[in-house]
Enzyme design. Structure first.
Site, PDB file in Angstrom:
ATOM      1  N   HIS A  14       0.731  -1.376   0.053  1.00 27.89           N
ATOM      2  CA  HIS A  14       0.376  -0.036  -0.003  1.00 27.89           C
ATOM      3  C   HIS A  14       1.172   1.606   0.041  1.00 27.89           C
ATOM      4  O   HIS A  14       1.351   1.946   0.971  1.00 27.89           O
ATOM      5  CB  HIS A  14      -0.920   0.073   1.049  1.00 27.89           C
ATOM      6  CG  HIS A  14      -1.815   1.132   1.560  1.00 27.89           C
ATOM      7  ND1 HIS A  14      -2.786   0.718   1.655  1.00 27.89           N
ATOM      8  CD2 HIS A  14      -1.865   2.831   0.824  1.00 27.89           C
ATOM      9  CE1 HIS A  14      -3.454   2.370   1.673  1.00 27.89           C
ATOM     10  NE2 HIS A  14      -3.098   3.203   1.047  1.00 27.89           N
ATOM     11  N   HIS A  16       1.484   5.365  -2.148  1.00 28.66           N
ATOM     12  CA  HIS A  16       0.675   6.605  -2.568  1.00 28.66           C
ATOM     13  C   HIS A  16       2.238   7.243  -3.318  1.00 28.66           C
ATOM     14  O   HIS A  16       3.020   7.415  -2.740  1.00 28.66           O
ATOM     15  CB  HIS A  16       0.630   7.652  -1.712  1.00 28.66           C
ATOM     16  CG  HIS A  16      -0.796   7.586  -1.410  1.00 28.66           C
ATOM     17  ND1 HIS A  16      -2.148   7.240  -1.783  1.00 28.66           N
ATOM     18  CD2 HIS A  16      -0.904   6.724  -0.349  1.00 28.66           C
ATOM     19  CE1 HIS A  16      -2.791   6.507  -0.538  1.00 28.66           C
ATOM     20  NE2 HIS A  16      -2.059   6.509  -0.297  1.00 28.66           N
ATOM     21  N   LEU A  17       2.220   6.751  -4.297  1.00 31.02           N
ATOM     22  CA  LEU A  17       3.225   7.611  -5.243  1.00 31.02           C
ATOM     23  C   LEU A  17       2.671   8.595  -6.272  1.00 31.02           C
ATOM     24  O   LEU A  17       4.037   9.333  -6.867  1.00 31.02           O
ATOM     25  CB  LEU A  17       3.886   6.225  -6.732  1.00 31.02           C
ATOM     26  CG  LEU A  17       4.594   5.272  -5.773  1.00 31.02           C
ATOM     27  CD1 LEU A  17       5.468   4.472  -6.961  1.00 31.02           C
ATOM     28  CD2 LEU A  17       6.154   5.214  -5.028  1.00 31.02           C
ATOM     29  N   ARG A  18       1.842   8.863  -6.411  1.00 29.37           N
ATOM     30  CA  ARG A  18       1.299  10.555  -6.878  1.00 29.37           C
ATOM     31  C   ARG A  18       2.123  10.490  -8.163  1.00 29.37           C
ATOM     32  O   ARG A  18       2.183   9.474  -8.659  1.00 29.37           O
ATOM     33  CB  ARG A  18       1.368  11.715  -6.250  1.00 29.37           C
ATOM     34  CG  ARG A  18       1.682  11.470  -4.689  1.00 29.37           C
ATOM     35  CD  ARG A  18       0.330  11.621  -4.084  1.00 29.37           C
ATOM     36  NE  ARG A  18       0.332  12.623  -2.266  1.00 29.37           N
ATOM     37  CZ  ARG A  18      -0.320  11.557  -2.121  1.00 29.37           C
ATOM     38  NH1 ARG A  18      -1.560  10.620  -2.514  1.00 29.37           N
ATOM     39  NH2 ARG A  18      -1.031  11.514  -0.158  1.00 29.37           N
ATOM     40  N   ASN A  42      -5.558   6.940  -5.895  1.00 29.95           N
ATOM     41  CA  ASN A  42      -5.507   8.134  -5.964  1.00 29.95           C
ATOM     42  C   ASN A  42      -5.721   9.481  -6.690  1.00 29.95           C
ATOM     43  O   ASN A  42      -5.068  10.417  -5.467  1.00 29.95           O
ATOM     44  CB  ASN A  42      -6.071   8.843  -4.037  1.00 29.95           C
ATOM     45  CG  ASN A  42      -5.372   8.848  -3.679  1.00 29.95           C
ATOM     46  OD1 ASN A  42      -4.855   7.876  -3.853  1.00 29.95           O
ATOM     47  ND2 ASN A  42      -5.762   9.097  -2.399  1.00 29.95           N
ATOM     48  N   LYS A  99      -9.762  -0.884  -5.400  1.00 28.33           N
ATOM     49  CA  LYS A  99      -9.271   0.004  -4.405  1.00 28.33           C
ATOM     50  C   LYS A  99     -10.888   0.259  -3.892  1.00 28.33           C
ATOM     51  O   LYS A  99     -11.589   1.156  -5.130  1.00 28.33           O
ATOM     52  CB  LYS A  99      -8.646   1.562  -3.903  1.00 28.33           C
ATOM     53  CG  LYS A  99      -8.460   1.813  -3.161  1.00 28.33           C
ATOM     54  CD  LYS A  99      -7.605   1.444  -1.548  1.00 28.33           C
ATOM     55  CE  LYS A  99      -7.669   2.311  -0.952  1.00 28.33           C
ATOM     56  NZ  LYS A  99      -7.259   3.215  -0.269  1.00 28.33           N
ATOM     57  N   HIS A 136     -10.518   1.373   1.899  1.00 30.31           N
ATOM     58  CA  HIS A 136     -10.392   2.381   3.273  1.00 30.31           C
ATOM     59  C   HIS A 136     -11.691   2.270   4.097  1.00 30.31           C
ATOM     60  O   HIS A 136     -13.034   2.483   3.675  1.00 30.31           O
ATOM     61  CB  HIS A 136     -10.082   3.784   2.648  1.00 30.31           C
ATOM     62  CG  HIS A 136     -10.065   4.859   3.536  1.00 30.31           C
ATOM     63  ND1 HIS A 136      -7.987   5.768   3.426  1.00 30.31           N
ATOM     64  CD2 HIS A 136     -10.887   5.136   4.574  1.00 30.31           C
ATOM     65  CE1 HIS A 136      -8.729   6.603   4.189  1.00 30.31           C
ATOM     66  NE2 HIS A 136      -9.595   5.897   5.490  1.00 30.31           N
ATOM     67  N   HIS A 174      -4.196  -0.706   6.323  1.00 35.16           N
ATOM     68  CA  HIS A 174      -3.863   0.966   7.522  1.00 35.16           C
ATOM     69  C   HIS A 174      -5.035   0.410   8.350  1.00 35.16           C
ATOM     70  O   HIS A 174      -5.340   1.841   9.064  1.00 35.16           O
ATOM     71  CB  HIS A 174      -3.671   2.149   6.790  1.00 35.16           C
ATOM     72  CG  HIS A 174      -4.699   2.630   6.346  1.00 35.16           C
ATOM     73  ND1 HIS A 174      -5.782   1.860   6.050  1.00 35.16           N
ATOM     74  CD2 HIS A 174      -4.993   2.974   4.467  1.00 35.16           C
ATOM     75  CE1 HIS A 174      -6.517   3.050   4.983  1.00 35.16           C
ATOM     76  NE2 HIS A 174      -6.221   3.364   4.127  1.00 35.16           N
ATOM     77  N   LEU A 219      -4.653   9.861   7.534  1.00 32.17           N
ATOM     78  CA  LEU A 219      -6.002   8.659   7.977  1.00 32.17           C
ATOM     79  C   LEU A 219      -6.252   7.353   7.422  1.00 32.17           C
ATOM     80  O   LEU A 219      -5.453   7.261   6.605  1.00 32.17           O
ATOM     81  CB  LEU A 219      -7.245   9.579   7.284  1.00 32.17           C
ATOM     82  CG  LEU A 219      -7.708  11.025   7.705  1.00 32.17           C
ATOM     83  CD1 LEU A 219      -8.559  11.653   6.222  1.00 32.17           C
ATOM     84  CD2 LEU A 219      -7.862  11.162   8.716  1.00 32.17           C
ATOM     85  N   ASP A 247       1.976   2.668   3.219  1.00 31.56           N
ATOM     86  CA  ASP A 247       0.189   3.596   3.395  1.00 31.56           C
ATOM     87  C   ASP A 247       1.331   4.900   3.099  1.00 31.56           C
ATOM     88  O   ASP A 247       0.868   6.142   3.768  1.00 31.56           O
ATOM     89  CB  ASP A 247      -0.549   4.055   3.934  1.00 31.56           C
ATOM     90  CG  ASP A 247      -1.818   4.879   4.003  1.00 31.56           C
ATOM     91  OD1 ASP A 247      -1.665   5.472   2.880  1.00 31.56           O
ATOM     92  OD2 ASP A 247      -2.437   5.389   4.708  1.00 31.56           O
ATOM     93  N   ALA A 263      -3.618  15.488   5.073  1.00 29.78           N
ATOM     94  CA  ALA A 263      -3.238  14.140   5.777  1.00 29.78           C
ATOM     95  C   ALA A 263      -3.043  12.993   4.935  1.00 29.78           C
ATOM     96  O   ALA A 263      -2.540  12.895   3.850  1.00 29.78           O
ATOM     97  CB  ALA A 263      -4.142  13.001   5.391  1.00 29.78           C
TER      98      ALA A 263
HETATM   99  O1  DOR Z   1      -3.235  10.338   5.503  1.00 27.75           O
HETATM  100  C1  DOR Z   1      -3.559   9.628   4.106  1.00 27.75           C
HETATM  101  N1  DOR Z   1      -3.536  10.022   3.475  1.00 27.75           N
HETATM  102  N2  DOR Z   1      -4.758   8.493   4.064  1.00 27.75           N
HETATM  103  C2  DOR Z   1      -5.105   7.704   3.008  1.00 27.75           C
HETATM  104  O2  DOR Z   1      -6.380   7.345   3.200  1.00 27.75           O
HETATM  105  C3  DOR Z   1      -4.705   8.960   1.909  1.00 27.75           C
HETATM  106  C4  DOR Z   1      -3.387   8.986   1.684  1.00 27.75           C
HETATM  107  C5  DOR Z   1      -3.278  10.437   0.903  1.00 27.75           C
HETATM  108  O3  DOR Z   1      -3.412  10.130  -0.034  1.00 27.75           O
HETATM  109  O4  DOR Z   1      -2.074  11.447   1.459  1.00 27.75           O
HETATM  110 ZN    ZN Z   2      -3.450   5.153   1.382  1.00 30.20          ZN
END
Ligand code: DOR
Ligand code: ZN
Length: 339
Positions: A14, A16-18, A42, A99, A136, A174, A219, A247, A263
């Site tokens: 899990h 997030h690489l953006r 996302n 997801k 999530h 998470h 989060l 995460d 977050a």
């Molecule tokens: O803290 C978080 N950041 N929780 C998430 O579910 C998304 C993530 C984000 O994409 O920044």
């Molecule tokens: Zn996440």
């Protein structure tokens, strides 16, 4: 005392690489630590079609030239997701999983699902073809306290989903509460959970004592100490239902240190050093390889990685910044390093 530990190469289930410049900055950290990673979809706009997924996979590969790293792409479910598109993406090897973000639960979830009933046809198809659902797990109801949103999600949504679709592979992402630990343990073998380094290291005091600390905010939000201890016990238990998912969620420093801060905790640069400290403190170094390198691929039905990584006792000094992003453990010295 064990001073060196060699394990099969691990994966991050899990992250997030953006995209764009941030992808160019952060992807190398994950690729340096992990052989594969489940990449969260996302983005803005989110990754919803197989074509978008394949293009995103190419951009990630291009961001880590010459590195031995496999991004595993995930579809973002919306109220309008099409079962055929999901199945096609999965069959083509583009989408490893899909997801579920409840709409407005977190960063980049505005296009998420407003009512799980709307995606039942998609989930039924996923159950048929063995495509995992990553969740999530927080309700978004305004009357539910933010510290209770994970536990309430179990009662209002997850229990019914597991009952109605007993074949569906589910990863409860998470997890942060004893309720989540208990639920996953009691559920059938097709229900598992990822655990982040921050939810092993910090409770909600880290965010709120002595001043408000935006870099400890993510989060689901960190909970009280009893929950942290329950999550730690699950991680080091050796149960195949619990595995590594960082995460890691980078946000530029000015968007965290703000009146309404984003977050997300950026833990990618020293994720393994952070996790192994926990297993060491718990006297469970013998359980680390399972958590980091075996339980995840076994759950997903993917081969274990070849090759190894070695961690050894020694100082890792975590910098205050990695570019425009503040890393988890900034300014601390961790007791293990990558050899
Ligand atoms: O803290 C978080 N950041 N929780 C998430 O579910 C998304 C993530 C984000 O994409 O920044
Ligand atoms: Zn996440």
């Amino acid at each position: 005392m064990t001073d060196r530990l060699t394990i099969r190469r691990p994966d991050d289930w899990h992250v997030h690489l953006r995209d764009g410049a941030m992808l160019g900055h952060v992807a190398k950290y994950t690729a340096a630590q992990f052989a594969r990673a489940i990449i969260m979809p996302n983005l803005s706009p989110p990754v919803t079609t197989a074509k978008e997924g394949a293009a995103y996979r190419d951009r990630i590969r291009a961001a880590v030239p010459g590195m031995d790293f496999t991004p595993l792409i995930v579809a973002y479910l919306t109220d309008h997701s099409d079962p055929d598109e999901m199945a096609r993406g999965h069959a083509e090897g583009v989408f490893t999983a899909a997801k579920l973000y409840p709409a407005h639960a977190t960063t980049g979830s505005a296009h998420g699902v407003t009512d799980i009933a709307k995606i039942m046809p998609v989930l039924e198809r996923m159950a048929e073809i063995g495509m995992p659902l990553l969740i999530h797990g927080e309700v978004t109801d305004h009357d539910v306290d933010i510290f209770d949103r994970e536990a309430v999600f179990i009662d209002r949504t997850l229990k019914g989903l597991v009952r109605d679709l007993p074949e569906l592979k589910i990863v409860f992402e998470h997890i942060t509460t004893s309720e989540a630990v208990d639920f996953v343990k009691a559920a059938p073998a097709n229900v598992a959970a990822t655990i982040t380094p921050q939810h092993l290291h910090i409770n909600r005091n880290a965010m709120l004592v002595g001043g408000i600390r935006p870099h400890a905010y993510c989060l689901p939000v960190a909970k009280r100490e009893a929950h942290r201890l329950a999550v730690r016990a699950a991680a080091v238990s050796g149960s195949p239902k619990f595995f590594l998912g960082t995460d890691s969620a980078p946000h530029a420093v000015h968007t965290k240190e703000a009146a309404c801060g984003c977050a997300g905790i950026f833990n990618a640069p020293f994720a393994l050093e952070s996790y192994i400290a926990v297993f060491d403190e718990e006297g469970a170094l013998d359980k680390f390889e399972g958590f980091a390198s075996e339980h995840g691929p076994n759950f997903y039905g993917l081969p274990l990685n070849g090759g190894t990584v070695t961690l050894e006792r020694g100082e890792t000094v975590v910098p205050d910044r990695c570019g425009e992003v503040v890393p988890f453990h900034a300014g601390e010295t961790l007791g293990w390093r990558l050899a």
